[in-house]
Write a protein that holds these residues in place. Structure first.
Motif, PDB file in Angstrom:
ATOM      1  N   ALA A  44      42.459  49.520  34.867  1.00 55.30           N
ATOM      2  CA  ALA A  44      43.232  50.529  35.923  1.00 55.30           C
ATOM      3  C   ALA A  44      44.092  49.522  36.779  1.00 55.30           C
ATOM      4  CB  ALA A  44      42.120  51.093  37.042  1.00 55.30           C
ATOM      5  N   SER A  46      45.589  51.030  39.666  1.00 58.35           N
ATOM      6  CA  SER A  46      45.526  51.993  40.858  1.00 58.35           C
ATOM      7  C   SER A  46      44.498  52.644  41.229  1.00 58.35           C
ATOM      8  CB  SER A  46      46.813  52.997  40.762  1.00 58.35           C
ATOM      9  OG  SER A  46      46.319  53.906  39.946  1.00 58.35           O
ATOM     10  N   ASP A  47      44.144  52.875  42.420  1.00 59.91           N
ATOM     11  CA  ASP A  47      43.025  53.803  42.743  1.00 59.91           C
ATOM     12  C   ASP A  47      42.845  54.930  41.764  1.00 59.91           C
ATOM     13  OD1 ASP A  47      42.020  51.781  44.605  1.00 59.91           O
ATOM     14  OD2 ASP A  47      42.593  52.873  46.128  1.00 59.91           O
ATOM     15  N   GLU A  48      43.904  55.687  41.675  1.00 61.67           N
ATOM     16  CA  GLU A  48      43.933  57.054  41.027  1.00 61.67           C
ATOM     17  C   GLU A  48      43.454  56.795  39.282  1.00 61.67           C
ATOM     18  OE1 GLU A  48      46.703  55.942  42.615  1.00 61.67           O
ATOM     19  OE2 GLU A  48      46.273  57.313  44.251  1.00 61.67           O
ATOM     20  N   GLU A  49      43.782  55.665  38.811  1.00 60.59           N
ATOM     21  CA  GLU A  49      43.487  55.255  37.501  1.00 60.59           C
ATOM     22  C   GLU A  49      42.170  54.852  37.408  1.00 60.59           C
ATOM     23  OE1 GLU A  49      46.495  52.104  36.173  1.00 60.59           O
ATOM     24  OE2 GLU A  49      47.914  53.445  35.532  1.00 60.59           O
ATOM     25  N   HIS A  51      39.800  55.869  39.580  1.00 54.98           N
ATOM     26  CA  HIS A  51      38.732  57.055  39.513  1.00 54.98           C
ATOM     27  C   HIS A  51      38.834  58.063  38.363  1.00 54.98           C
ATOM     28  CE1 HIS A  51      37.532  56.640  43.589  1.00 54.98           C
ATOM     29  NE2 HIS A  51      38.912  56.321  44.104  1.00 54.98           N
ATOM     30  N   ALA A  52      39.945  58.037  37.532  1.00 54.75           N
ATOM     31  CA  ALA A  52      39.948  58.639  36.241  1.00 54.75           C
ATOM     32  C   ALA A  52      39.245  58.000  35.174  1.00 54.75           C
ATOM     33  CB  ALA A  52      41.449  58.478  35.813  1.00 54.75           C
ATOM     34  N   ASP A  55      35.538  58.732  35.955  1.00 56.49           N
ATOM     35  CA  ASP A  55      34.962  60.110  35.815  1.00 56.49           C
ATOM     36  C   ASP A  55      35.099  60.320  34.268  1.00 56.49           C
ATOM     37  OD1 ASP A  55      34.562  60.333  38.482  1.00 56.49           O
ATOM     38  OD2 ASP A  55      36.708  61.173  38.771  1.00 56.49           O
ATOM     39  N   ARG A  88      31.041  55.003  44.316  1.00 56.61           N
ATOM     40  CA  ARG A  88      31.140  56.444  43.937  1.00 56.61           C
ATOM     41  C   ARG A  88      30.087  57.269  44.535  1.00 56.61           C
ATOM     42  NH1 ARG A  88      30.963  56.899  37.758  1.00 56.61           N
ATOM     43  NH2 ARG A  88      31.692  59.024  38.026  1.00 56.61           N
TER      44      ARG A  88
END
Length: 96
Positions: A44, A46-49, A51-52, A55, A88
């Motif tokens: 990752a 970024s934070d979005e990557e 978290h993806a 998850d 998390r």
């Protein structure tokens, strides 16, 4: 004798216990390599990557990946390892 030879042959196949409560990240520059239970989950930037990846679930165990990860994690400086289990848990809403 047979039992001793068998144990010696199986020693190289032994998998170390996962020492963390969940996924960890190994920082390398601007990237974070995410690993959970000796399974490489992804990288990752970024934070979005991140978290993806967390998850998405865990892929199946691969012995070759395990051997690479064990060596890399032993070399990683403690400051480069980030444990995600606590992050998390604190991000999840209370189940009240």
């Amino acid at each position: 004798m047979h039992g001793a030879r068998l144990m010696l042959a199986l020693r190289d196949l032994r998998v170390e216990h996962w020492p963390y409560r969940g996924a960890v990240g190994i920082r390398e520059g601007d990237a974070m390599h995410v690993v959970d239970s000796w399974c490489y989950l992804g990288t990752a930037s970024s934070d979005e990557e991140l978290h993806a990846i967390l998850d998405a679930g865990r892929p199946s165990f691969e012995l070759d990946a395990y051997r690479i990860l064990v060596k890399a994690m032993r070399r990683a400086k403690l400051v480069d390892l980030h444990e995600f289990a606590a992050v998390r848990a604190s991000a999840e809403p209370d189940a009240a």
